[in-house]
Design a protein around this motif. Structure first.
Motif, PDB file in Angstrom:
ATOM      1  N   ILE A 269      -2.507   8.535  27.606  1.00 14.83           N
ATOM      2  CA  ILE A 269      -3.714   8.154  28.360  1.00 14.83           C
ATOM      3  C   ILE A 269      -3.888   9.052  29.588  1.00 14.83           C
ATOM      4  CG2 ILE A 269      -4.718   6.314  29.767  1.00 14.83           C
ATOM      5  CD1 ILE A 269      -3.353   4.334  27.775  1.00 14.83           C
ATOM      6  N   GLU A 270      -2.800   9.283  30.321  1.00 14.63           N
ATOM      7  CA  GLU A 270      -2.858  10.141  31.510  1.00 14.63           C
ATOM      8  C   GLU A 270      -3.190  11.583  31.130  1.00 14.63           C
ATOM      9  OE1 GLU A 270      -0.034  11.388  35.321  1.00 14.63           O
ATOM     10  OE2 GLU A 270       0.839  10.358  33.601  1.00 14.63           O
ATOM     11  N   TYR A 271      -2.558  12.077  30.081  1.00 11.63           N
ATOM     12  CA  TYR A 271      -2.766  13.460  29.609  1.00 11.63           C
ATOM     13  C   TYR A 271      -4.222  13.669  29.209  1.00 11.63           C
ATOM     14  CZ  TYR A 271      -1.993  17.520  26.484  1.00 11.63           C
ATOM     15  OH  TYR A 271      -2.022  18.746  25.856  1.00 11.63           O
ATOM     16  N   LYS A 272      -4.781  12.731  28.458  1.00  7.24           N
ATOM     17  CA  LYS A 272      -6.165  12.853  28.028  1.00  7.24           C
ATOM     18  C   LYS A 272      -7.124  12.795  29.210  1.00  7.24           C
ATOM     19  CE  LYS A 272      -9.668  10.917  24.957  1.00  7.24           C
ATOM     20  NZ  LYS A 272     -10.704  10.842  25.989  1.00  7.24           N
ATOM     21  N   ALA A 273      -6.821  11.924  30.183  1.00  8.11           N
ATOM     22  CA  ALA A 273      -7.677  11.827  31.368  1.00  8.11           C
ATOM     23  C   ALA A 273      -7.713  13.155  32.124  1.00  8.11           C
ATOM     24  CB  ALA A 273      -7.178  10.706  32.274  1.00  8.11           C
ATOM     25  N   LYS A 274      -6.574  13.804  32.227  1.00  8.10           N
ATOM     26  CA  LYS A 274      -6.519  15.102  32.914  1.00  8.10           C
ATOM     27  C   LYS A 274      -7.271  16.168  32.129  1.00  8.10           C
ATOM     28  CE  LYS A 274      -2.131  14.360  35.374  1.00  8.10           C
ATOM     29  NZ  LYS A 274      -0.706  14.776  35.503  1.00  8.10           N
ATOM     30  N   LYS A 275      -7.140  16.136  30.793  1.00  5.71           N
ATOM     31  CA  LYS A 275      -7.879  17.090  29.976  1.00  5.71           C
ATOM     32  C   LYS A 275      -9.378  16.888  30.115  1.00  5.71           C
ATOM     33  CE  LYS A 275      -6.976  18.358  25.885  1.00  5.71           C
ATOM     34  NZ  LYS A 275      -6.748  18.408  24.424  1.00  5.71           N
ATOM     35  N   ASP A 276      -9.799  15.634  30.086  1.00  5.56           N
ATOM     36  CA  ASP A 276     -11.226  15.330  30.198  1.00  5.56           C
ATOM     37  C   ASP A 276     -11.771  15.743  31.563  1.00  5.56           C
ATOM     38  OD1 ASP A 276     -11.093  14.310  27.650  1.00  5.56           O
ATOM     39  OD2 ASP A 276     -11.090  12.209  28.280  1.00  5.56           O
ATOM     40  N   ALA A 277     -10.981  15.490  32.607  1.00  3.61           N
ATOM     41  CA  ALA A 277     -11.421  15.835  33.955  1.00  3.61           C
ATOM     42  C   ALA A 277     -11.526  17.353  34.144  1.00  3.61           C
ATOM     43  CB  ALA A 277     -10.455  15.252  34.987  1.00  3.61           C
ATOM     44  N   ALA A 278     -10.675  18.096  33.476  1.00  2.00           N
ATOM     45  CA  ALA A 278     -10.680  19.557  33.600  1.00  2.00           C
ATOM     46  C   ALA A 278     -11.882  20.181  32.906  1.00  2.00           C
ATOM     47  CB  ALA A 278      -9.392  20.135  33.024  1.00  2.00           C
ATOM     48  N   GLY A 279     -12.412  19.484  31.914  1.00  2.00           N
ATOM     49  CA  GLY A 279     -13.558  20.036  31.193  1.00  2.00           C
ATOM     50  C   GLY A 279     -13.216  21.362  30.547  1.00  2.00           C
ATOM     51  N   ASP A 280     -14.062  22.365  30.776  1.00  2.00           N
ATOM     52  CA  ASP A 280     -13.848  23.690  30.178  1.00  2.00           C
ATOM     53  C   ASP A 280     -13.031  24.627  31.068  1.00  2.00           C
ATOM     54  OD1 ASP A 280     -15.343  22.981  27.944  1.00  2.00           O
ATOM     55  OD2 ASP A 280     -17.237  23.578  28.891  1.00  2.00           O
ATOM     56  N   ASP A 281     -12.597  24.119  32.217  1.00  2.00           N
ATOM     57  CA  ASP A 281     -11.813  24.950  33.142  1.00  2.00           C
ATOM     58  C   ASP A 281     -10.348  24.931  32.718  1.00  2.00           C
ATOM     59  OD1 ASP A 281     -10.558  26.267  35.194  1.00  2.00           O
ATOM     60  OD2 ASP A 281     -11.608  25.188  36.802  1.00  2.00           O
ATOM     61  N   ILE A 282      -9.919  25.974  32.026  1.00  2.00           N
ATOM     62  CA  ILE A 282      -8.566  26.009  31.475  1.00  2.00           C
ATOM     63  C   ILE A 282      -7.513  26.013  32.571  1.00  2.00           C
ATOM     64  CG2 ILE A 282      -8.400  28.530  31.325  1.00  2.00           C
ATOM     65  CD1 ILE A 282      -6.986  28.104  28.599  1.00  2.00           C
ATOM     66  N   THR A 283      -7.851  26.457  33.754  1.00  2.78           N
ATOM     67  CA  THR A 283      -6.871  26.511  34.849  1.00  2.78           C
ATOM     68  C   THR A 283      -6.523  25.123  35.364  1.00  2.78           C
ATOM     69  OG1 THR A 283      -8.567  26.725  36.573  1.00  2.78           O
ATOM     70  CG2 THR A 283      -7.750  28.759  35.550  1.00  2.78           C
ATOM     71  N   LYS A 284      -7.369  24.142  35.073  1.00  5.60           N
ATOM     72  CA  LYS A 284      -7.136  22.782  35.536  1.00  5.60           C
ATOM     73  C   LYS A 284      -6.547  21.870  34.458  1.00  5.60           C
ATOM     74  CE  LYS A 284     -10.811  22.885  39.008  1.00  5.60           C
ATOM     75  NZ  LYS A 284     -12.079  22.249  39.447  1.00  5.60           N
ATOM     76  N   LYS A 285      -6.473  22.389  33.230  1.00  7.16           N
ATOM     77  CA  LYS A 285      -5.962  21.560  32.133  1.00  7.16           C
ATOM     78  C   LYS A 285      -4.456  21.368  32.271  1.00  7.16           C
ATOM     79  CE  LYS A 285      -9.414  22.679  28.618  1.00  7.16           C
ATOM     80  NZ  LYS A 285      -9.883  21.307  28.410  1.00  7.16           N
ATOM     81  N   PRO A 286      -3.912  20.222  31.868  1.00  3.08           N
ATOM     82  CA  PRO A 286      -2.459  20.023  31.899  1.00  3.08           C
ATOM     83  C   PRO A 286      -1.785  20.925  30.878  1.00  3.08           C
ATOM     84  CG  PRO A 286      -3.501  18.233  30.695  1.00  3.08           C
ATOM     85  CD  PRO A 286      -4.616  19.048  31.291  1.00  3.08           C
ATOM     86  N   PRO A 287      -0.517  21.266  31.071  1.00  2.38           N
ATOM     87  CA  PRO A 287       0.192  22.076  30.082  1.00  2.38           C
ATOM     88  C   PRO A 287       0.155  21.406  28.703  1.00  2.38           C
ATOM     89  CG  PRO A 287       1.472  21.869  32.089  1.00  2.38           C
ATOM     90  CD  PRO A 287       0.334  20.919  32.225  1.00  2.38           C
ATOM     91  N   TYR A 288       0.002  22.220  27.685  1.00  2.54           N
ATOM     92  CA  TYR A 288      -0.075  21.695  26.322  1.00  2.54           C
ATOM     93  C   TYR A 288       1.174  20.889  26.002  1.00  2.54           C
ATOM     94  CZ  TYR A 288       0.011  21.603  21.214  1.00  2.54           C
ATOM     95  OH  TYR A 288       0.083  21.203  19.904  1.00  2.54           O
ATOM     96  N   ASP A 289       0.960  19.685  25.426  1.00  2.00           N
ATOM     97  CA  ASP A 289       2.062  18.813  25.026  1.00  2.00           C
ATOM     98  C   ASP A 289       1.806  18.361  23.594  1.00  2.00           C
ATOM     99  OD1 ASP A 289       3.655  16.365  24.574  1.00  2.00           O
ATOM    100  OD2 ASP A 289       4.152  16.544  26.710  1.00  2.00           O
ATOM    101  N   GLN A 290       2.635  18.828  22.675  1.00  2.00           N
ATOM    102  CA  GLN A 290       2.428  18.568  21.251  1.00  2.00           C
ATOM    103  C   GLN A 290       2.470  17.075  20.918  1.00  2.00           C
ATOM    104  OE1 GLN A 290       5.386  20.299  18.626  1.00  2.00           O
ATOM    105  NE2 GLN A 290       3.868  20.682  17.035  1.00  2.00           N
ATOM    106  N   LYS A 291       3.384  16.360  21.538  1.00  2.00           N
ATOM    107  CA  LYS A 291       3.492  14.918  21.293  1.00  2.00           C
ATOM    108  C   LYS A 291       2.222  14.197  21.722  1.00  2.00           C
ATOM    109  CE  LYS A 291       8.477  14.007  21.665  1.00  2.00           C
ATOM    110  NZ  LYS A 291       9.507  13.195  22.357  1.00  2.00           N
ATOM    111  N   LEU A 292       1.756  14.497  22.911  1.00  2.00           N
ATOM    112  CA  LEU A 292       0.615  13.776  23.465  1.00  2.00           C
ATOM    113  C   LEU A 292      -0.684  14.163  22.763  1.00  2.00           C
ATOM    114  CD1 LEU A 292       1.579  13.871  27.251  1.00  2.00           C
ATOM    115  CD2 LEU A 292       2.246  12.234  25.469  1.00  2.00           C
TER     116      LEU A 292
END
Length: 382
Positions: free
Chosen positions: A181-204
């Motif tokens: 849930i936290e990982y997805k929220a951070k991805k959604d908040a970052a939008g298309d800005d790859i510099t703000k996306k959380p590090p890729y996590d295969q499990k999540l």
């Protein structure tokens, strides 16, 4: 094209059988009617025979075990980590495993197969046909559910990794869900800005479809408390859920009847009570649950029971009180609904795959002979 004429059709939709012809073209049922004429079709005369939809297994591990290969052929349990949601069942399927031919010969035409129950979260299940040389070409629909497990298996297999109790199992599952849930929220908040996306996590990444309700948790649960635990966690996180095994479901039928949106796959019942949570195993369970209004499938959990004995398991459920039509649905349309492929298979209806089993009697009877099996309109060479 294939034209099956004059058969007594049991379509798994209506309880009463009826006599008609079935026209299959390009692998799909095109017409069901009396006196169909099609000069271009190959004709099978089913006069005096019984015609059923291809049987469907809602939960097993066929193709990931390795028929006759011993321990080295078993690819259905990953013991390296407590939670492995990134594993995909299709990657472990041995397409030319002889078990598939055995299944097809008995009329089992579609199976839902994937990781076992050693892990708290084990990976995704796939639905495939039972004939083919390349698993990619056998897929009906991939990634249909995320396997998770409650009870004895994960706490015993992974006790050295700290998962020693049922409390640990649920804590590990909740931890994975919260992180997703936290990982997805951070991805959604970052939008298309790859510099703000959380590090890729295969499990999540693998768990995002679960929290989005696009993929159900497929919960291994035998004992009453484990069944309730699976329901509890699913409700806490608003997740879709299917229950697998439901061995003690007959003991809590009044409670399970309240859970209208949870499909239940019962089995394997034709095997030894190898652990404490199987002591109350009985073939009466699917009938008791079905009579209470639950959506019930019957499963072999192959290879626990060889896949070809799926119709026999339905027959034993009838012997223990299940209504014959409920038993038929439990290995056809209900199993297809459980695996989220009922728009494609599980009944004889126009627009669905031409998966057909033709017998000389009721498939639940041990002296019934399977005369023909067709998968997407192609005859299975038996």
């Amino acid at each position: 094209m294939l034209l099956i004429k004059n058969g007594n059709i049991h379509d798994a939709v209506k309880e009463q059988s009826f006599k008609a012809d079935i026209l299959i073209a390009d692998g799909i049922i095109k017409e069901i009617a009396e006196n169909i004429v099609c000069e271009k079709a190959d004709v099978v005369d089913a006069e005096g025979l019984q015609v059923y939809p291809g049987f469907v297994e809602a939960h097993g591990h066929i193709g990931l075990d390795g028929y006759g290969m011993g321990f080295e052929g078993r690819d259905y349990n990953e013991r390296g980590d407590v939670c492995t949601p990134y594993l995909r069942g299709i990657d472990g399927v041995k397409a030319m495993d002889p078990a598939f031919q055995h299944a097809a010969n008995a009329g089992v035409t579609t199976v839902c197969t994937g990781p076992g129950s050693a892990n708290v979260v084990g990976g995704t299940f796939t639905t495939i046909k039972t004939i083919g040389k390349r698993s990619d070409d056998m897929i009906v629909r991939d990634n249909v559910a995320m396997k998770c497990a409650f009870g004895e298996n994960p706490k015993n297999v992974h006790k050295e990794k700290g998962n020693m109790t049922r409390m640990s199992t649920q804590a590990n599952l909740r931890n994975l869900l919260e992180k997703t849930i936290e990982y997805k929220a951070k991805k959604d908040a970052a939008g298309d800005d790859i510099t703000k996306k959380p590090p890729y996590d295969q499990k999540l990444e693998a768990m995002i479809p679960v929290i989005e309700r696009k993929m159900p948790l497929k919960a291994h649960a035998h004992a009453t408390d484990d069944i309730f635990s699976a329901i509890r966690v699913a409700k806490e996180y608003n997740l879709r859920l299917t229950l697998e095994h439901v061995t003690e479901g007959h003991m809590i039928v009044e409670e399970l009847a309240k859970e209208k949106d949870i499909p239940m796959a019962v089995g394997p019942s034709l095997s030894n009570a190898s652990k404490i949570e199987l002591r109350n195993k009985t073939f009466a369970t699917p009938g008791i649950l079905a009579n209470a209004g639950c959506q019930v499938s019957i499963i072999t959990d192959s290879p626990v029971i060889p896949q070809e004995y799926l119709p026999l398991c339905a027959g034993l459920a009838v012997k223990s009180g299940m209504k014959p039509f409920d038993a038929l649905k439990a290995i056809t349309i209900n199993a297809a609904k459980h695996a989220q492929i009922d728009d494609l298979v599980g009944s004889i209806e126009v627009g669905k795959h031409g998966d057909i089993v033709i017998t000389d009697g009721c498939p639940f009877d041990i002296d019934t002979e399977v005369k023909y099996v067709f998968i997407k309109g192609k005859k299975v060479n038996r």
